[in-house]
Design a protein around this motif. Structure first.
Motif, PDB file in Angstrom:
ATOM      1  N   ARG A 169      24.997 -60.373  -8.498  1.00  0.00           N
ATOM      2  CA  ARG A 169      24.853 -61.773  -8.367  1.00  0.00           C
ATOM      3  C   ARG A 169      23.700 -61.964  -7.184  1.00  0.00           C
ATOM      4  N   HIS A 206      19.199 -79.380  -5.468  1.00  0.00           N
ATOM      5  CA  HIS A 206      19.593 -78.127  -4.796  1.00  0.00           C
ATOM      6  C   HIS A 206      20.449 -77.305  -6.033  1.00  0.00           C
ATOM      7  N   TYR A 248      22.802 -76.085  -8.612  1.00  0.00           N
ATOM      8  CA  TYR A 248      24.177 -76.469  -9.158  1.00  0.00           C
ATOM      9  C   TYR A 248      24.191 -75.570 -10.246  1.00  0.00           C
ATOM     10  N   PRO A 254      26.710 -74.747 -12.390  1.00  0.00           N
ATOM     11  CA  PRO A 254      27.002 -75.228 -13.876  1.00  0.00           C
ATOM     12  C   PRO A 254      25.990 -75.828 -14.707  1.00  0.00           C
ATOM     13  N   ASP A 299      24.017 -68.380  -9.996  1.00  0.00           N
ATOM     14  CA  ASP A 299      25.266 -67.725  -9.850  1.00  0.00           C
ATOM     15  C   ASP A 299      26.142 -68.292  -8.884  1.00  0.00           C
ATOM     16  N   THR A 338      26.345 -72.593  -6.592  1.00  0.00           N
ATOM     17  CA  THR A 338      25.688 -73.706  -6.256  1.00  0.00           C
ATOM     18  C   THR A 338      25.558 -73.614  -4.706  1.00  0.00           C
ATOM     19  N   ALA A 339      24.628 -74.268  -4.315  1.00  0.00           N
ATOM     20  CA  ALA A 339      23.848 -74.089  -2.787  1.00  0.00           C
ATOM     21  C   ALA A 339      23.031 -75.524  -2.266  1.00  0.00           C
ATOM     22  N   ILE A 387      30.276 -67.347   0.319  1.00  0.00           N
ATOM     23  CA  ILE A 387      30.609 -67.384  -1.037  1.00  0.00           C
ATOM     24  C   ILE A 387      30.066 -66.052  -1.805  1.00  0.00           C
ATOM     25  N   GLY A 403      32.838 -63.609  -1.174  1.00  0.00           N
ATOM     26  CA  GLY A 403      33.932 -63.764  -2.276  1.00  0.00           C
ATOM     27  C   GLY A 403      33.465 -63.064  -3.419  1.00  0.00           C
ATOM     28  N   MET A 404      32.275 -63.243  -3.837  1.00  0.00           N
ATOM     29  CA  MET A 404      32.032 -62.457  -5.131  1.00  0.00           C
ATOM     30  C   MET A 404      32.175 -60.969  -4.833  1.00  0.00           C
TER      31      MET A 404
END
Lengths: 276, 316
Positions: free
Chosen positions: A65, A105, A107, A109, A115, A117-118, A127, A130-131
């Motif tokens: 990622r 920026h 997204y 989806p 990988d 959103t930022a 984030i 978390g991954m």
């Protein structure tokens, strides 16, 4: 690991991605070219050499990622995803237009291959953590890479995540600090004072390296070293140049967010090896 | 008759235990809040599915975004305001916007939940804040059993879910095993159609008592639980409003933003009715015993009764 021929190829790819950004910003009239160019070689090394990815399966569970925490640099990431084959390069010229798959920026989806959103600064390390922890829970061996800015280090959440990542021994997490020495309002020295950067991460328990962020060989080597460190997260402080690759952008922070006029556009393309 | 309590924090913990026993994608994320929710049994049984991040709520929510984008369902439980205010942007931009399956459990909901801790730990804005953020399912169950049922009912919702809980002294309202009515209002008492009493959360007990007192006074009320605040059951609420023609909302929240506002919007957009809103009248409360606070800030049984009578009097 990587030979001179591969480095030459990667350098050409990196120039090509920068040319894509020049085209995107010139033709669509928007975007952040300066910060795209400072992180360009890191993104080139990741997507075209380092990361375990499959553009035909953007949601592949075992993929590595990447989180572009400094989301405003997304034009260079969009170029990399397009050239890697996640989507047709024609989309690049729809940047920031209504109904584009390429939002102002990142997204996730909407854009195949993204990988995360930022764009709101300071969130990417958390984030990415978390991954990285998800891999541990799911017993997967993927790596997570994050790129932050240096001005971005002013965000407190960076350091919340830094403390937790080291406490939780997130060895599969590597952060690149794109140390181009500029933020929106001027040099980071003037505005926010993040130095010394590596020492701060070291104090938080991270494995630290400092490299030339435009030397693809150094990026690849440092990342390989980081991967071998499994009991703590790694940071690679990459000394970079905002606008790197185009002479008139270097040292001129108006290129943080600025659109090329026709003469600038032509000169930028020429300097990047483009054919007009 | 002695009061039977049904701790909403224990309800959350038990919900986690039941969900984790059934499926392997459930993760408990703690921002030094594990002990707050009595999570030790979960940690003992599934130590690999607990992530302790320390006191750092923005990190907690952003880590949840990373976990959820990797196919897990993280549940982060901590104080409601530290989630919805301190980590509001992370909840919006990194979870709400990409519609990730993260679940946030906000403790100390309302002045009843915050009680003697005072305003820093009394959260009367959480529901209103989240209601303005697209893509959240917002649940406000009445007791511990309903919290557990709400978690099970919402586990597979595609986007994020927020569930409000309290501090542990919630009165039991529903019999064990009562399912949670996801997305629908629930009519708990139908004495008649003089006035509708809309309510959610752990002051439902007071509203039921008020309805019984009103009945004794000859005012026939309908008690409506709106435990799913979003998406709102506009059709169900409209039907009750059409039948009663007047309503009182009772919520342990600022009257701006949550249930009172939601019902007012329904009324204004197509279901005309007289309305009164009980709750915090856009003010901060103070420290105090939980029940005394609700009494002091306009949510006593007597105040609900008086307000209902007055509202009925305004009906044409």
């Amino acid at each position: 690991m990587v030979d001179n021929m591969q480095i030459k190829q990667l350098e050409e790819i990196s120039k090509g991605l920068r040319r894509d950004v020049v085209e995107m910003v010139y033709r669509t009239g928007d975007g952040h070219p300066g910060a795209s160019f400072s992180v360009a070689d890191i993104i080139t090394a990741l997507y075209f050499h380092i990361m375990k990815i499959d553009p035909t399966r953007p949601d592949w569970e075992d993929r590595d990622r990447f989180v572009l925490s400094k989301g405003h640099s997304c034009p260079i990431l969009y170029a990399a995803l397009a050239r890697k084959g996640y989507f047709a390069p024609e989309h690049l010229m729809t940047l920031r237009y209504l109904h584009s798959i390429l939002q102002g920026h990142p997204y996730a989806p909407k854009t195949p291959g993204l990988d995360s959103t930022a764009g709101s600064l300071g969130n990417g390390v958390a984030i990415g953590l978390g991954m990285a922890l998800a891999a541990r829970i799911q017993k997967k061996d993927y790596q997570v890479f994050v790129a932050t800015g240096d001005g971005e280090l002013g965000e407190g959440l960076i350091w919340e995540a830094a403390m937790a990542a080291s406490h939780l021994k997130a060895g599969n997490l590597t952060v690149y600090v794109d140390n181009n020495n500029y933020q929106s309002g001027g040099t980071v020295d003037e505005v926010s004072g993040p130095y010394p950067i590596a020492e701060k991460w070291a104090a938080f328990g991270w494995h630290c390296q400092e490299i030339d962020g435009h030397d693809l060989g150094q990026i690849i080597k440092a990342t390989a070293i980081a991967r071998e460190v499994t009991d703590k997260p790694s940071v690679i402080v990459a000394r970079t140049v905002k606008g790197n690759g185009v002479s008139f952008m270097v040292g001129d922070n108006t290129w943080h967010k600025r659109v090329y006029n026709e003469a600038e556009y032509k000169q930028a393309l020429r300097e990047l090896g483009g054919v007009l | 008759m002695s009061i039977v309590y049904d701790n909403t924090r224990i309800g959350f913990r038990d919900g986690m235990m039941e969900l984790a026993a059934e499926r392997d994608d459930i993760v408990l994320v703690s921002t030094d809040s594990l002990k707050v929710v009595k999570g030790e049994p979960f940690q003992e049984r599934w130590p690999d599915r607990v992530i302790e991040l320390g006191i750092a709520e923005q990190n907690g929510v952003a880590v949840c975004a990373g976990l959820a984008s990797s196919g897990l369902i993280p549940y982060l439980c901590t104080y409601a305001g530290f989630l919805t205010m301190r980590a509001c942007e992370q909840m919006r931009t990194f979870v709400g916007y990409p519609q990730l399956k993260a679940r946030f459990i906000g403790a100390n909901g309302g002045i009843y939940g915050g009680n003697r801790e005072g305003v820093t730990h009394q959260f009367i804005e959480d529901l209103g804040i989240l209601r303005t953020i697209p893509g959240y399912t917002i649940l406000c169950p009445a007791d511990g059993g309903q919290v557990k049922a709400a978690m099970k009912a919402s586990v597979d919702i595609a986007g994020p879910v927020y569930i409000r809980i309290g501090s542990g002294r919630e009165e039991k309202v529903f019999p064990d095993g009562t399912p949670f009515e996801l997305g629908k209002i629930r009519i708990l008492k139908s004495y008649g159609n003089d006035v509708a009493l809309f309510c959610n959360g752990f002051i439902l007990n007071r509203v039921l008592k008020a309805a019984a007192e009103l009945e004794a006074l000859g005012v026939h009320a309908t008690v409506v639980e709106v435990a799913t605040l979003k998406p709102l059951d506009v059709e169900g609420i409209s039907a009750v409003l059409a039948s009663c023609g007047c309503a009182v909302t009772i919520e342990d929240h600022n009257v701006i933003g949550a249930l009172g506002s939601a019902v007012a919007e329904v009324i204004a957009e197509g279901a005309p009715a007289v309305l009164a809103r009980l709750g915090l009248q856009d003010i901060y409360a103070e420290s105090g015993y939980a029940d005394e606070l609700l009494d002091a800030y306009g949510m006593s049984v007597g105040e609900i009764v008086r307000t209902a009578q007055k509202t009925v009097g305004k009906k044409r």
